[in-house]
Motif scaffolding. Structure first.
Motif, mmCIF file in Angstrom:
data_model
loop_
_atom_site.group_PDB
_atom_site.id
_atom_site.type_symbol
_atom_site.label_atom_id
_atom_site.label_comp_id
_atom_site.label_asym_id
_atom_site.label_seq_id
_atom_site.Cartn_x
_atom_site.Cartn_y
_atom_site.Cartn_z
ATOM 1 N N THR A 47 0.805 -1.220 0.000
ATOM 2 C CA THR A 47 0.000 0.000 0.000
ATOM 3 C C THR A 47 0.838 1.269 0.000
ATOM 4 N N THR A 48 2.112 1.187 0.325
ATOM 5 C CA THR A 48 2.969 2.376 0.281
ATOM 6 C C THR A 48 3.922 2.344 -0.912
ATOM 7 N N ALA A 49 3.648 1.487 -1.885
ATOM 8 C CA ALA A 49 4.542 1.322 -3.032
ATOM 9 C C ALA A 49 4.527 2.515 -3.977
ATOM 10 N N GLY A 50 3.599 3.423 -3.823
ATOM 11 C CA GLY A 50 3.539 4.583 -4.700
ATOM 12 C C GLY A 50 2.423 4.453 -5.712
ATOM 13 N N GLN A 51 1.978 5.596 -6.226
ATOM 14 C CA GLN A 51 0.910 5.624 -7.227
ATOM 15 C C GLN A 51 1.477 5.470 -8.619
ATOM 16 N N LEU A 52 0.732 4.767 -9.440
ATOM 17 C CA LEU A 52 1.068 4.642 -10.856
ATOM 18 C C LEU A 52 -0.017 5.351 -11.650
ATOM 19 N N TRP A 71 -1.318 -9.468 -15.871
ATOM 20 C CA TRP A 71 -1.119 -10.682 -16.660
ATOM 21 C C TRP A 71 -1.532 -11.914 -15.853
ATOM 22 N N ALA A 72 -1.082 -11.997 -14.599
ATOM 23 C CA ALA A 72 -1.376 -13.161 -13.755
ATOM 24 C C ALA A 72 -2.877 -13.342 -13.537
ATOM 25 N N ASP A 73 -3.602 -12.239 -13.542
ATOM 26 C CA ASP A 73 -5.057 -12.306 -13.355
ATOM 27 C C ASP A 73 -5.822 -12.413 -14.659
ATOM 28 N N GLY A 74 -5.130 -12.421 -15.794
ATOM 29 C CA GLY A 74 -5.781 -12.605 -17.079
ATOM 30 C C GLY A 74 -6.284 -11.334 -17.739
ATOM 31 N N TYR A 75 -5.794 -10.182 -17.321
ATOM 32 C CA TYR A 75 -6.246 -8.905 -17.886
ATOM 33 C C TYR A 75 -5.291 -8.343 -18.938
ATOM 34 N N ALA A 76 -4.157 -9.001 -19.143
ATOM 35 C CA ALA A 76 -3.169 -8.489 -20.095
ATOM 36 C C ALA A 76 -2.328 -9.650 -20.629
ATOM 37 N N ALA A 77 -1.759 -9.446 -21.798
ATOM 38 C CA ALA A 77 -0.869 -10.438 -22.415
ATOM 39 C C ALA A 77 0.546 -10.289 -21.854
ATOM 40 N N PRO A 78 1.361 -11.334 -21.923
ATOM 41 C CA PRO A 78 2.747 -11.224 -21.460
ATOM 42 C C PRO A 78 3.508 -10.086 -22.149
ATOM 43 N N SER A 79 3.183 -9.824 -23.407
ATOM 44 C CA SER A 79 3.870 -8.767 -24.150
ATOM 45 C C SER A 79 3.553 -7.370 -23.620
ATOM 46 N N SER A 80 2.520 -7.254 -22.786
ATOM 47 C CA SER A 80 2.164 -5.942 -22.231
ATOM 48 C C SER A 80 3.029 -5.558 -21.031
ATOM 49 N N VAL A 81 3.889 -6.459 -20.574
ATOM 50 C CA VAL A 81 4.800 -6.134 -19.470
ATOM 51 C C VAL A 81 5.983 -5.388 -20.071
ATOM 52 N N THR A 82 5.889 -4.057 -20.044
ATOM 53 C CA THR A 82 6.888 -3.177 -20.659
ATOM 54 C C THR A 82 7.587 -2.276 -19.644
ATOM 55 N N CYS A 83 7.095 -2.259 -18.411
ATOM 56 C CA CYS A 83 7.596 -1.401 -17.328
ATOM 57 C C CYS A 83 7.279 0.072 -17.542
ATOM 58 N N ALA A 84 6.411 0.398 -18.506
ATOM 59 C CA ALA A 84 5.964 1.770 -18.750
ATOM 60 C C ALA A 84 4.453 1.836 -18.516
ATOM 61 N N TYR A 85 4.011 2.748 -17.661
ATOM 62 C CA TYR A 85 2.581 2.861 -17.353
ATOM 63 C C TYR A 85 1.900 3.702 -18.430
ATOM 64 N N ASP A 86 1.328 3.004 -19.405
ATOM 65 C CA ASP A 86 0.710 3.663 -20.556
ATOM 66 C C ASP A 86 -0.813 3.559 -20.479
ATOM 67 N N GLU A 87 -1.485 4.084 -21.480
ATOM 68 C CA GLU A 87 -2.952 4.079 -21.488
ATOM 69 C C GLU A 87 -3.510 2.661 -21.557
ATOM 70 N N ALA A 88 -2.842 1.757 -22.260
ATOM 71 C CA ALA A 88 -3.317 0.367 -22.313
ATOM 72 C C ALA A 88 -3.278 -0.269 -20.924
ATOM 73 N N THR A 89 -2.232 0.025 -20.155
ATOM 74 C CA THR A 89 -2.132 -0.497 -18.791
ATOM 75 C C THR A 89 -3.223 0.117 -17.921
ATOM 76 N N ALA A 90 -3.460 1.408 -18.078
ATOM 77 C CA ALA A 90 -4.510 2.079 -17.299
ATOM 78 C C ALA A 90 -5.886 1.502 -17.632
ATOM 79 N N ALA A 91 -6.133 1.195 -18.905
ATOM 80 C CA ALA A 91 -7.426 0.625 -19.308
ATOM 81 C C ALA A 91 -7.618 -0.756 -18.673
ATOM 82 N N ALA A 92 -6.585 -1.595 -18.714
ATOM 83 C CA ALA A 92 -6.669 -2.912 -18.083
ATOM 84 C C ALA A 92 -6.829 -2.765 -16.567
ATOM 85 N N THR A 93 -6.173 -1.766 -15.997
ATOM 86 C CA THR A 93 -6.279 -1.505 -14.558
ATOM 87 C C THR A 93 -7.706 -1.127 -14.181
ATOM 88 N N ARG A 94 -8.351 -0.293 -14.992
ATOM 89 C CA ARG A 94 -9.743 0.090 -14.705
ATOM 90 C C ARG A 94 -10.660 -1.138 -14.664
#
Length: 168
Positions: A47-52, A71-94
């Motif tokens: 919980t203190t890891a910081g906001q993305l 990815w582990a929860d099935g919301y993204a493909a392995p190729s989406s692990v880029t270490c950059a918080y982009d709009e695609a990551t935000a959409a999957a996060t929502r």
């Protein structure tokens, strides 16, 4: 409940091999040391890891960790692990947030990290994020810092830079 947990631990164990081959180093790790202490994640709580946020978060292993949770929860493909918080990551996060009874704002903050942290459990000598589809292996070093499996070995996950092989 015991059968479900046992199945989850088996999935986590089997995912170690998959993770090393496919997601090389994306792992889960709880918490971030106060600034000035090398930007490493420690076992005090996610919980203190910081906001993305999109546009407000520089690339880092911490982002790779969150993308690996997706990815582990099935919301993204392995190729989406880029270490950059982009709009695609935000959409999957929502979508992930909505499905976990959180406000679907696409920001990974204390509440989102907290729900994810509830899924970290012992898995033999290691720990694992017990995802809905895959497990993410973790290990605590002697200092209580979480390490992730990356490129054939464990190393500390960083909150301030990208060190994961998969993201470089």
């Amino acid at each position: 409940m015991t059968v479900r947990r046992s199945q989850g631990l088996r999935r986590a164990s089997l995912s170690v091999v998959l993770l090393g081959a496919v997601c090389a180093g994306a792992g889960a790790a709880p918490d971030h040391r106060p600034s000035g202490l090398h930007g490493e994640l420690v076992a005090a709580g996610l919980t203190t890891a910081g906001q993305l946020t999109v546009g407000g978060t520089p690339p880092s292993d911490l982002v790779g960790l969150w993308q690996s949770v997706l990815w582990a929860d099935g919301y993204a493909a392995p190729s989406s692990v880029t270490c950059a918080y982009d709009e695609a990551t935000a959409a999957a996060t929502r979508i992930w947030q909505n499905n976990h009874q959180l406000s679907p704002d696409g920001i990974v903050g204390p509440a989102t990290w907290g729900v994810a942290a509830e899924r970290i459990a012992p898995a033999g000598r290691w720990m694992a994020y017990l995802g809905e589809r895959h497990g993410l292996p973790l290990r605590l070093d002697g200092d209580g810092t979480y390490e992730v499996y990356d490129g054939g070995r464990f190393h500390r996950l960083r909150t301030d830079i990208v060190t994961l092989t998969h993201c470089r």
